[in-house]
Design a protein around this motif. Structure first.
Motif, PDB file in Angstrom:
ATOM      1  N   GLY B 101     -10.753   0.484  -6.078  1.00  0.00           N
ATOM      2  CA  GLY B 101      -9.091  -0.170  -5.508  1.00  0.00           C
ATOM      3  C   GLY B 101      -8.761   1.235  -4.085  1.00  0.00           C
ATOM      4  O   GLY B 101      -8.609   0.516  -3.207  1.00  0.00           O
ATOM      5  N   VAL B 102      -8.567   2.052  -3.474  1.00  0.00           N
ATOM      6  CA  VAL B 102      -8.703   2.942  -2.872  1.00  0.00           C
ATOM      7  C   VAL B 102      -9.516   2.384  -1.499  1.00  0.00           C
ATOM      8  O   VAL B 102      -9.355   2.597  -0.777  1.00  0.00           O
ATOM      9  CB  VAL B 102      -8.980   4.262  -2.882  1.00  0.00           C
ATOM     10  CG1 VAL B 102      -8.665   5.866  -2.064  1.00  0.00           C
ATOM     11  CG2 VAL B 102      -8.306   4.956  -4.271  1.00  0.00           C
ATOM     12  N   MET B 105      -7.881  -0.573  -0.197  1.00  0.00           N
ATOM     13  CA  MET B 105      -6.396  -0.660   0.594  1.00  0.00           C
ATOM     14  C   MET B 105      -7.127   0.666   1.579  1.00  0.00           C
ATOM     15  O   MET B 105      -7.266   0.471   2.871  1.00  0.00           O
ATOM     16  CB  MET B 105      -5.771   0.990   0.371  1.00  0.00           C
ATOM     17  CG  MET B 105      -5.533   0.194  -1.339  1.00  0.00           C
ATOM     18  SD  MET B 105      -4.856  -1.078  -1.629  1.00  0.00           S
ATOM     19  CE  MET B 105      -2.974  -1.413  -0.988  1.00  0.00           C
ATOM     20  N   GLN B 106      -8.429   1.573   1.757  1.00  0.00           N
ATOM     21  CA  GLN B 106      -8.586   2.438   3.257  1.00  0.00           C
ATOM     22  C   GLN B 106      -9.120   0.662   3.884  1.00  0.00           C
ATOM     23  O   GLN B 106      -9.648   1.224   5.221  1.00  0.00           O
ATOM     24  CB  GLN B 106      -9.340   3.378   2.277  1.00  0.00           C
ATOM     25  CG  GLN B 106      -9.414   4.525   1.821  1.00  0.00           C
ATOM     26  CD  GLN B 106     -10.071   5.171   1.753  1.00  0.00           C
ATOM     27  OE1 GLN B 106     -11.437   4.702   1.432  1.00  0.00           O
ATOM     28  NE2 GLN B 106      -9.684   5.843   1.811  1.00  0.00           N
ATOM     29  N   PHE B 110      -3.966  -5.145   1.631  1.00  0.00           N
ATOM     30  CA  PHE B 110      -1.689  -5.144   1.479  1.00  0.00           C
ATOM     31  C   PHE B 110      -2.217  -4.994  -0.350  1.00  0.00           C
ATOM     32  O   PHE B 110      -0.954  -3.711  -0.082  1.00  0.00           O
ATOM     33  CB  PHE B 110      -1.706  -6.502   1.332  1.00  0.00           C
ATOM     34  CG  PHE B 110      -0.300  -6.813   1.198  1.00  0.00           C
ATOM     35  CD1 PHE B 110       0.201  -6.113   2.485  1.00  0.00           C
ATOM     36  CD2 PHE B 110       0.343  -6.784   0.365  1.00  0.00           C
ATOM     37  CE1 PHE B 110       2.183  -6.166   2.379  1.00  0.00           C
ATOM     38  CE2 PHE B 110       1.037  -6.978   0.364  1.00  0.00           C
ATOM     39  CZ  PHE B 110       2.014  -6.104   0.999  1.00  0.00           C
ATOM     40  N   ASP B 111      -2.579  -4.974  -1.047  1.00  0.00           N
ATOM     41  CA  ASP B 111      -2.592  -4.546  -2.552  1.00  0.00           C
ATOM     42  C   ASP B 111      -3.699  -4.910  -3.215  1.00  0.00           C
ATOM     43  O   ASP B 111      -4.497  -5.936  -2.416  1.00  0.00           O
ATOM     44  CB  ASP B 111      -1.400  -4.890  -2.589  1.00  0.00           C
ATOM     45  CG  ASP B 111      -0.181  -4.601  -3.542  1.00  0.00           C
ATOM     46  OD1 ASP B 111      -1.187  -3.803  -4.368  1.00  0.00           O
ATOM     47  OD2 ASP B 111       0.502  -4.370  -3.840  1.00  0.00           O
ATOM     48  N   TYR B 112      -3.579  -4.675  -5.020  1.00  0.00           N
ATOM     49  CA  TYR B 112      -4.872  -4.893  -5.424  1.00  0.00           C
ATOM     50  C   TYR B 112      -3.920  -5.619  -6.877  1.00  0.00           C
ATOM     51  O   TYR B 112      -2.734  -5.141  -7.413  1.00  0.00           O
ATOM     52  CB  TYR B 112      -5.181  -3.225  -5.577  1.00  0.00           C
ATOM     53  CG  TYR B 112      -6.219  -3.170  -6.533  1.00  0.00           C
ATOM     54  CD1 TYR B 112      -7.416  -2.647  -5.921  1.00  0.00           C
ATOM     55  CD2 TYR B 112      -5.984  -2.706  -7.409  1.00  0.00           C
ATOM     56  CE1 TYR B 112      -8.673  -2.575  -6.984  1.00  0.00           C
ATOM     57  CE2 TYR B 112      -7.224  -2.272  -8.317  1.00  0.00           C
ATOM     58  CZ  TYR B 112      -8.782  -2.059  -7.986  1.00  0.00           C
ATOM     59  OH  TYR B 112      -9.306  -1.356  -8.583  1.00  0.00           O
ATOM     60  N   LEU B 114      -4.967  -6.728 -11.017  1.00  0.00           N
ATOM     61  CA  LEU B 114      -6.662  -6.426 -11.791  1.00  0.00           C
ATOM     62  C   LEU B 114      -6.602  -8.162 -12.526  1.00  0.00           C
ATOM     63  O   LEU B 114      -5.268  -8.176 -12.685  1.00  0.00           O
ATOM     64  CB  LEU B 114      -5.621  -5.338 -12.674  1.00  0.00           C
ATOM     65  CG  LEU B 114      -6.787  -4.324 -12.794  1.00  0.00           C
ATOM     66  CD1 LEU B 114      -6.193  -3.111 -13.750  1.00  0.00           C
ATOM     67  CD2 LEU B 114      -8.166  -4.522 -12.813  1.00  0.00           C
ATOM     68  N   GLU B 124       4.617 -12.179  -6.696  1.00  0.00           N
ATOM     69  CA  GLU B 124       5.358 -11.174  -5.823  1.00  0.00           C
ATOM     70  C   GLU B 124       4.678 -10.586  -4.703  1.00  0.00           C
ATOM     71  O   GLU B 124       4.993 -10.341  -3.947  1.00  0.00           O
ATOM     72  CB  GLU B 124       6.474 -10.654  -6.814  1.00  0.00           C
ATOM     73  CG  GLU B 124       7.201 -11.091  -7.480  1.00  0.00           C
ATOM     74  CD  GLU B 124       7.422 -10.604  -8.527  1.00  0.00           C
ATOM     75  OE1 GLU B 124       9.108 -10.911  -8.772  1.00  0.00           O
ATOM     76  OE2 GLU B 124       8.088  -9.494  -8.179  1.00  0.00           O
ATOM     77  N   GLU B 127       4.277 -13.166  -1.606  1.00  0.00           N
ATOM     78  CA  GLU B 127       4.988 -13.183  -0.885  1.00  0.00           C
ATOM     79  C   GLU B 127       5.673 -11.694  -0.293  1.00  0.00           C
ATOM     80  O   GLU B 127       5.675 -12.412   1.705  1.00  0.00           O
ATOM     81  CB  GLU B 127       6.928 -13.048  -2.401  1.00  0.00           C
ATOM     82  CG  GLU B 127       8.447 -12.881  -1.528  1.00  0.00           C
ATOM     83  CD  GLU B 127       8.050 -14.225  -0.032  1.00  0.00           C
ATOM     84  OE1 GLU B 127       7.578 -15.339  -0.699  1.00  0.00           O
ATOM     85  OE2 GLU B 127       9.052 -14.212   0.751  1.00  0.00           O
ATOM     86  N   LEU B 128       5.276 -10.625  -0.677  1.00  0.00           N
ATOM     87  CA  LEU B 128       5.535  -9.580   0.061  1.00  0.00           C
ATOM     88  C   LEU B 128       4.491  -9.371   1.499  1.00  0.00           C
ATOM     89  O   LEU B 128       4.582  -9.381   2.862  1.00  0.00           O
ATOM     90  CB  LEU B 128       5.468  -8.190  -0.617  1.00  0.00           C
ATOM     91  CG  LEU B 128       6.319  -8.151  -1.759  1.00  0.00           C
ATOM     92  CD1 LEU B 128       5.924  -6.557  -2.772  1.00  0.00           C
ATOM     93  CD2 LEU B 128       7.954  -7.269  -0.431  1.00  0.00           C
ATOM     94  N   ARG B 131       5.631 -11.877   4.475  1.00  0.00           N
ATOM     95  CA  ARG B 131       6.389 -11.332   5.056  1.00  0.00           C
ATOM     96  C   ARG B 131       5.859 -10.375   5.786  1.00  0.00           C
ATOM     97  O   ARG B 131       5.925 -10.603   7.203  1.00  0.00           O
ATOM     98  CB  ARG B 131       7.533 -10.531   3.864  1.00  0.00           C
ATOM     99  CG  ARG B 131       8.725 -11.347   3.181  1.00  0.00           C
ATOM    100  CD  ARG B 131       9.046 -10.760   2.955  1.00  0.00           C
ATOM    101  NE  ARG B 131       9.740 -10.991   1.313  1.00  0.00           N
ATOM    102  CZ  ARG B 131      10.304 -10.399   1.262  1.00  0.00           C
ATOM    103  NH1 ARG B 131      10.712  -9.467   0.925  1.00  0.00           N
ATOM    104  NH2 ARG B 131      11.176 -11.330   0.063  1.00  0.00           N
ATOM    105  N   LYS B 132       4.956  -9.362   5.352  1.00  0.00           N
ATOM    106  CA  LYS B 132       3.929  -8.561   6.163  1.00  0.00           C
ATOM    107  C   LYS B 132       3.761  -9.269   7.720  1.00  0.00           C
ATOM    108  O   LYS B 132       3.056  -9.107   8.598  1.00  0.00           O
ATOM    109  CB  LYS B 132       3.133  -7.755   5.304  1.00  0.00           C
ATOM    110  CG  LYS B 132       2.958  -6.565   6.346  1.00  0.00           C
ATOM    111  CD  LYS B 132       2.519  -5.575   6.095  1.00  0.00           C
ATOM    112  CE  LYS B 132       1.883  -4.125   7.050  1.00  0.00           C
ATOM    113  NZ  LYS B 132       1.363  -2.574   5.587  1.00  0.00           N
ATOM    114  N   VAL B 135       5.093 -10.767  10.293  1.00  0.00           N
ATOM    115  CA  VAL B 135       5.488  -9.744  11.230  1.00  0.00           C
ATOM    116  C   VAL B 135       4.342  -9.065  12.369  1.00  0.00           C
ATOM    117  O   VAL B 135       4.817  -9.343  13.373  1.00  0.00           O
ATOM    118  CB  VAL B 135       6.446  -8.358  10.188  1.00  0.00           C
ATOM    119  CG1 VAL B 135       6.558  -7.423  11.504  1.00  0.00           C
ATOM    120  CG2 VAL B 135       7.509  -8.577   9.168  1.00  0.00           C
ATOM    121  N   ASN B 136       4.108  -9.567  11.558  1.00  0.00           N
ATOM    122  CA  ASN B 136       2.197  -8.896  12.245  1.00  0.00           C
ATOM    123  C   ASN B 136       2.452  -9.654  13.558  1.00  0.00           C
ATOM    124  O   ASN B 136       1.968  -9.580  14.905  1.00  0.00           O
ATOM    125  CB  ASN B 136       0.921  -8.764  10.993  1.00  0.00           C
ATOM    126  CG  ASN B 136       1.008  -7.632  10.019  1.00  0.00           C
ATOM    127  OD1 ASN B 136       1.417  -6.343  10.173  1.00  0.00           O
ATOM    128  ND2 ASN B 136       0.368  -8.142   9.213  1.00  0.00           N
TER     129      ASN B 136
END
Lengths: 844, 139
Positions: B101-102, B105-106, B110-112, B114, B124, B127-128, B131-132, B135-136
């Protein structure tokens, strides 16, 4: 991105000097706010997972290593995201957080993924060389049996042990560890069908594997040596001997496979079958319930010369049912399988624990009887074994046709004894009695729907909380005891394996209820009073309420210890006071500290952004209407109606499209303010005194408190910073279609009265907000409240309440010390909030 | 927990999501679920197929399993982030591991998520991430 950071730095390093365009700032806001929201979402996710882990520890329900691993991963990932987003918002500061985080994450990872240390030693050992000192190699059962064999006049079968070192070699030789752990981690233990499928998958892998050539040679060599010693073709019983099995608090009774009458040709397959049974569905469920780690299980296997038993049974060296000066002996003709599986008629003797081992009671209708001499023989052996092991023993024995007694197993009794009920208790007169009698295998009373299980197919559909009804109490029904409210079987005795497990799981069990399958129907609700041996139609709360307290089956288990160790690096909060000089990133000791730190710093930074934003020329529009104070609105994105002319200096409330702002506005205007409270001379004196000490209270002074009241808005977002009277407050909300990112926060500080009265007002506010689902933190006269992830309607109501309270709690701190004022305001606010919300409902 | 319907996807409704996994059954199921929620979805059976799909038309959001044969998910994540830094990646895994997981992210995930996937939670996160990603792209 670097350019953006540089621009942000330039803009925020000296707010008064920087005058970016509105468009520039809107873009900066969007980007910065996106990170802020991500941080808040990650904070919520991390805190939610922390709460779930703490709840699991307190609940006393079973959880697996998969649960600990999943929740720890969610927490570490989200804390990582928080740090990442904070550092974006803070322009790369707080590098120490990364160091603190890495240390904590490394420790958690090591705690979760600790693997069993390699077992060193022989792969195969003759039983005569095995004793308790070799438990890590031989497994519990064989270590105990070997030790029993060293007791004077105790006879055990001849044989040898294939050690846990051999099992480890088999797994390594076939690269099984990683694959098995992968399958197990994906298993949903709540789904019996999935559990059976995965269990089958793992067992198949083990059955298909090959043994290292040297191990196969050693096993066969030991078999041949044994055969040569006996001087005729032999057969052996191949029995499990897991590490950790037969410990005092977890018997693992009957969960692993035993293969009987195995000859030389069948030996390797039988060994693999016993090894594979480490992952039988019943063993996996049991380990899960009792908190054992699958990945640390290794199996020793005993190969024991078959005893041609004339009579076999079980002996508890101290009775389980209240007669503490006696031992209990259960027996049946032939092998002991029928006794421990509850399929044979079993006799029961209650025998005094001292010489001459007088028989106190004889029960059951066995087909053969034990001679007095044999009873004495068994009793003597039981007392010797109890003395050797230092605790009461659950002993399996056989007597062969020549009359020799063999001890097959000796383990500590895994549960506490219980007091027997009255010999002939009377059933409740006003309840429908369906059945009576049988033997209490585990006391207690529970109700549920009857679910008859005859096959594995019935087992898969077993509903949670049902009463399990079976013909024989076979160990294969063990996975159901976790979800059953009670167990009823038509046969069986206290000495059976399933009875032992029922006691460990505190599942009320009544065995030997002969008519159970004829009388009980699937779906029918019954109450099983296992203590008094009655089964009633329907639910009888009067009986259930007398039930004994359930123990936590996970208590002190390896999995519970791992959870505690992991939580010690996650949940304690040592950074509590943001105003303390020790509130620093380098002081973060746990992941909770990091979340607290990130949240605090991000909020401060974002509110700072709002403060600076006011300086943007022409950005703020004055809200016009019939209102006493000045309200200004800054549109960050799509908070104004499309038809609004941006060159205007004023805006009407009807031109606002920001839903959170409109909700706050409604709350502010729902009920007219009655004006400031009447203050007595002492209260006024306090205000004057405070004014001399706090220049911020002077309305003419240029402090943060005398600035105009600003709404910063977009369609879904609102940040309102305001001063009403002498208190200063901020309301912030983001309410979108995504539940996970919705929140409302409220910060409140200050007042004109002395500190004790300001604190009293904060106490009252906190009480009101908690009532409406806010989480509240108070420090002195300041308060921070938060609610998130609720439905949009709930959050709009929260905003209305904040709007209402902002207006109506003005200056009430000044009268807070007057007797009865607290109560008066509490009642008034509760009444008016109720009215306001019910009025809103009618309008909707 | 409130069981509320997601009534509108804002950023995610205008983008294409790429799902990368070697389990074809999983791809099919996710494709069906996400399409039903109004998302445009493409699928790839491995890292090479994912890169090829991105070369044809870059996607704003990629959902990727971490354990894949040939090129594993973390390496694939690094490749995609290197070539298309504005793309946001959600990593999936069949079994949780703090390390993986880490590590994800490193390496810029964006997310993880299971497995088994909670579709609502995944949508969800999409969607987040969308959005990012938007913006990027603007910055």
């Amino acid at each position: 991105m670097k350019t953006l950071l540089a621009r942000l730095k330039r803009l925020f390093s000296s707010p008064a000097a920087a005058h970016p365009t509105l468009e520039e700032l809107q873009h900066l806001f969007t980007s910065r706010y996106l990170h802020f929201r991500e941080l808040l979402t990650a904070n919520n996710n991390a805190l939610e997972a922390m709460a779930e882990m703490e709840k699991a520890l307190l609940d006393g329900r079973s959880y697996s290593m998969a649960f600990i691993r999943a929740k720890s991963t969610i927490i570490t990932v989200n804390v990582f995201k928080m740090i990442d987003n904070l550092r974006y918002i803070a322009d790369g500061r707080y590098g120490q957080l990364v160091v603190a985080y890495r240390n904590i994450e490394k420790t958690i990872d090591e705690l979760i993924d600790q693997s069993r240390p390699a077992v060193e030693g022989d792969w195969v050992l003759p039983l005569t060389r095995v004793n308790r000192s070799l438990v890590e190699l031989s497994g519990e059962k064989m270590a105990n049996l070997g030790e029993a064999g060293t007791v004077k006049d105790i006879q055990i079968p001849e044989g040898f042990v294939i050690t846990s070192g051999a099992a480890q070699a088999v797994f390594s030789h076939n690269n099984l560890f990683t694959e098995i752990n992968r399958i197990i981690q994906q298993t949903d233990a709540r789904d019996l069908e999935d559990l059976h499928r995965r269990s089958h998958q793992v067992q198949k892998l083990i059955m298909a594997c090959s043994l290292p050539t040297e191990l196969e040679r050693l096993i066969k060599e030991q078999f041949d040596l044994l055969e040569n010693k006996i001087g005729r073709p032999i057969e052996v019983a191949v029995r499990s001997s897991g590490l950790g099995e037969d410990l005092g608090r977890a018997s693992f009774a009957g969960l692993y496979r035993t293969e009987l009458h195995i000859d030389r040709d069948q030996l390797i397959d039988a060994y693999k079958a016993v090894l594979a049974s480490t992952y039988s569905a019943r063993a996996m469920t049991y380990r899960l319930t009792k908190g054992y780690r699958h990945e640390q299980m290794l199996m020793g296997v005993g190969c024991l010369l078959m005893v041609e038993a004339a009579v076999s049974g079980v002996c508890y060296s101290r009775s389980m049912t209240g007669e503490r000066q006696c031992m209990e002996i259960f027996w049946a003709p032939g092998s002991g399988k029928g006794v421990v599986e509850g399929t044979k008629d079993t006799g029961r003797l209650l025998v005094k624990r001292h010489y001459p081992f007088e028989i106190i009671e004889k029960k059951g209708t066995p087909l053969s009887v034990l001679s007095d001499k044999q009873v004495t023989q068994i009793s003597e052996a039981a007392m010797k074994l109890e003395a050797r092991f230092g605790t009461e023993q659950d002993i399996e024995w056989s007597i062969d046709s020549s009359g020799s007694l063999f001890i097959l197993q000796s383990r500590p009794i895994s549960v506490s004894p219980w007091a027997q009920s009255q010999p002939d208790p009377a059933p409740l007169a006003d309840q429908q009695l369906l059945l009576r009698g049988g033997v209490t295998a585990c006391p207690g009373a529970e109700a549920g729907q009857v679910w008859v299980v005859r096959s594995t197919v019935d087992l898969l559909g077993f509903p949670h909380g049902a009463v399990l009804v079976v013909e024989h109490p076979l160990p294969e029904w063990a996975p159901l005891l976790r979800r059953a409210s009670a167990l009823i079987a038509t046969t069986g005795s206290v000495a059976g394996h399933l009875a032992t497990i029922a006691r460990e799981f505190n599942c009320p069990a009544l065995l030997g209820v002969r008519d159970a399958l004829n009388v009980l129907q699937n779906g029918q609700v019954v109450t099983v009073d296992a203590t008094s041996r009655f089964i009633y139609g329907d639910r009888v709360d009067q009986v259930i309420s007398c039930n004994v307290d359930k123990q936590n089956p996970m208590h002190n288990s390896p999995v519970e210890q791992t959870l505690k160790a992991v939580l010690s690096r996650i949940t304690p909060l040592t950074l509590t006071d943001p105003t303390s000089p020790f509130f620093r990133s380098s002081r973060c000791r746990t992941l909770h500290d990091i979340t607290r730190f990130c949240h605090e710093k991000a909020v401060v930074d974002m509110f700072g952004f709002g403060e600076r934003y006011r300086y943007v020329k022409g950005a703020a529009k004055r809200l016009v209407g019939n209102m006493p104070m000045e309200w200004w609105v800054i549109n960050l994105a799509d908070g104004f109606a499309a038809t609004y002319d941006a060159s205007n200096k004023y805006i009407l409330i009807d031109e606002i499209t920001c839903e959170p702002m409109l909700a706050i506005w409604q709350g502010m205007h729902a009920i007219p303010w009655a004006g400031p409270p009447r203050v007595n001379v002492r209260g006024m004196g306090a205000i004057l005194f405070q004014s001399t000490r706090n220049p911020g209270l002077d309305p003419a002074a240029p402090s943060a408190m005398v600035q105009k009241n600003y709404f910063l808005i977009s369609k879904n977002y609102c940040n309102l910073s305001f001063r009403l009277g002498y208190h200063y407050a901020t309301i912030e909300a983001y309410i979108s279609s995504l539940r996970t990112e919705r929140y409302v926060t409220f910060r409140f500080k200050g007042g004109a009265a002395d500190e004790s009265r300001r604190i009293a007002r904060v106490e009252l506010l906190a009480e009101l907000l908690v009532r409406h689902q806010f989480r509240v933190e108070k420090i002195g006269d300041s308060l921070a409240a938060r609610v998130e992830k609720r439905s949009q309607n709930v959050l709009y109501n929260c905003l209305k309440i904040l709007g209402y309270l902002s207006i109506h709690t003005r200056q009430i701190d000044m009268v807070m010390s007057a007797p009865g004022q607290m109560m008066r305001y509490r009642n008034k606010f509760n009444k008016e909030i109720k009215e306001m919300l019910s009025h809103g409902k009618r309008e909707n | 927990m409130e069981n509320e319907k997601i009534d509108s996807l804002e950023a995610a409704s205008g983008i294409t999501v790429l799902i990368v996994d070697d389990e074809t059954d999983f791809l099919e199921i996710m494709n069906k679920h996400l399409c039903r929620l109004g998302l445009k979805v493409e699928t790839a059976g491995g890292c090479r197929a994912a890169i090829s799909s991105m070369e044809t038309s870059p996607k704003e959001v990629v959902i990727m399993d971490v354990s894949m044969p040939e090129i594993d998910g973390i390496r694939c994540l690094q490749l995609v982030k290197e070539l298309w830094p504005d793309t946001e990646i959600i990593i999936l895994t069949g079994h949780a591991s703090v390390k993986s997981g880490v590590e994800g992210m490193q390496n810029g995930a964006f997310d993880y998520c299971l497995k088994p996937i909670d579709t609502r939670e995944l949508v969800e996160k999409i969607e987040l991430a969308a959005r990012k990603a938007l913006v990027n792209r603007r910055s």
